[in-house]
Design a protein around this motif. Structure first.
Motif, PDB file in Angstrom:
ATOM      1  N   LEU A 171       0.638  -1.139  -0.017  1.00 51.98           N
ATOM      2  CA  LEU A 171      -0.032   0.024  -0.053  1.00 51.98           C
ATOM      3  C   LEU A 171       0.806   1.309   0.087  1.00 51.98           C
TER       4      LEU A 171
ATOM      5  N   TRP B  37      -7.886   2.527  -0.375  1.00 60.50           N
ATOM      6  CA  TRP B  37      -7.995   1.815   1.082  1.00 60.50           C
ATOM      7  C   TRP B  37      -9.057   1.080   1.032  1.00 60.50           C
TER       8      TRP B  37
ATOM      9  N   LEU C 298      -8.847  -1.999  -0.990  1.00 60.60           N
ATOM     10  CA  LEU C 298      -7.700  -2.815  -0.218  1.00 60.60           C
ATOM     11  C   LEU C 298      -8.545  -3.720   0.699  1.00 60.60           C
TER      12      LEU C 298
ATOM     13  N   ALA D  51       2.458  -0.727   4.472  1.00 63.70           N
ATOM     14  CA  ALA D  51       2.198   0.449   3.997  1.00 63.70           C
ATOM     15  C   ALA D  51       3.529   1.286   4.126  1.00 63.70           C
TER      16      ALA D  51
ATOM     17  N   GLY E  75       0.930   5.889   1.708  1.00 60.23           N
ATOM     18  CA  GLY E  75       0.095   4.762   2.214  1.00 60.23           C
ATOM     19  C   GLY E  75       0.076   4.615   3.705  1.00 60.23           C
TER      20      GLY E  75
ATOM     21  N   THR F 274      -1.434  -2.827  -4.447  1.00 59.37           N
ATOM     22  CA  THR F 274      -2.966  -2.295  -4.276  1.00 59.37           C
ATOM     23  C   THR F 274      -2.952  -0.792  -5.043  1.00 59.37           C
TER      24      THR F 274
END
Length: 144
Positions: A37, A45, A48, A69, A73, A142
């Motif tokens: 991410l 988000w 995801l 992340a 992200g 993602t």
């Protein structure tokens, strides 16, 4: 009589042996997925979270998932910025791991205390993804 006694003892030994081999061990997940991410877009988000929902619904406990992340992200894991806290808590309870990149946090001067407690930390987000791939994990990016 001796044959019955022998079979009874043998079955007991086999049962104890089988039980002791499984004691304290769990089956490894059949599927291991690391999800990158790197977007602060709330639509990403939500996408995801939808992917996590589908993976867990389809494979349940046979899938191990880690969300890494980094860059923008990491905002999804900042308490004051996330729009996904309840879903993160839900997926965390199902075994999904969320980790924040310490390089990103340091470079952006984000206090570690501002990261949600449901998140762990890794030294390098991209490094974590590489390590997972080297161990055979499937990689999913993602967003866009």
């Amino acid at each position: 009589m001796r044959q019955k006694l022998f079979l009874l003892i043998l079955s007991g030994i086999i049962g104890i042996s089988s039980w002791s081999q499984n004691l304290g061990t769990s089956q490894p997940a059949a599927h291991k997925v690391v999800m990158q991410l790197s977007s602060n877009d709330t639509l990403v988000w939500r996408g995801l979270m939808n992917n996590l929902k589908n993976l867990k619904a389809g494979w349940g406990d046979s899938v191990e998932i880690e969300v890494v992340a980094h860059g923008p992200g990491v905002e999804m894991l900042i308490a004051a910025k996330t729009t996904q806290l309840e879903k993160i808590r839900h997926f965390k309870s199902l075994g999904v791991q969320f980790v924040a990149c310490e390089n990103t946090i340091r470079e952006r001067n984000i206090p570690k205390e501002s990261i949600i407690p449901e998140s762990g930390f890794v030294k390098m987000g991209v490094g974590e993804i590489i390590l997972k791939q080297e161990k055979g994990w499937t990689y999913i990016k993602t967003g866009f």
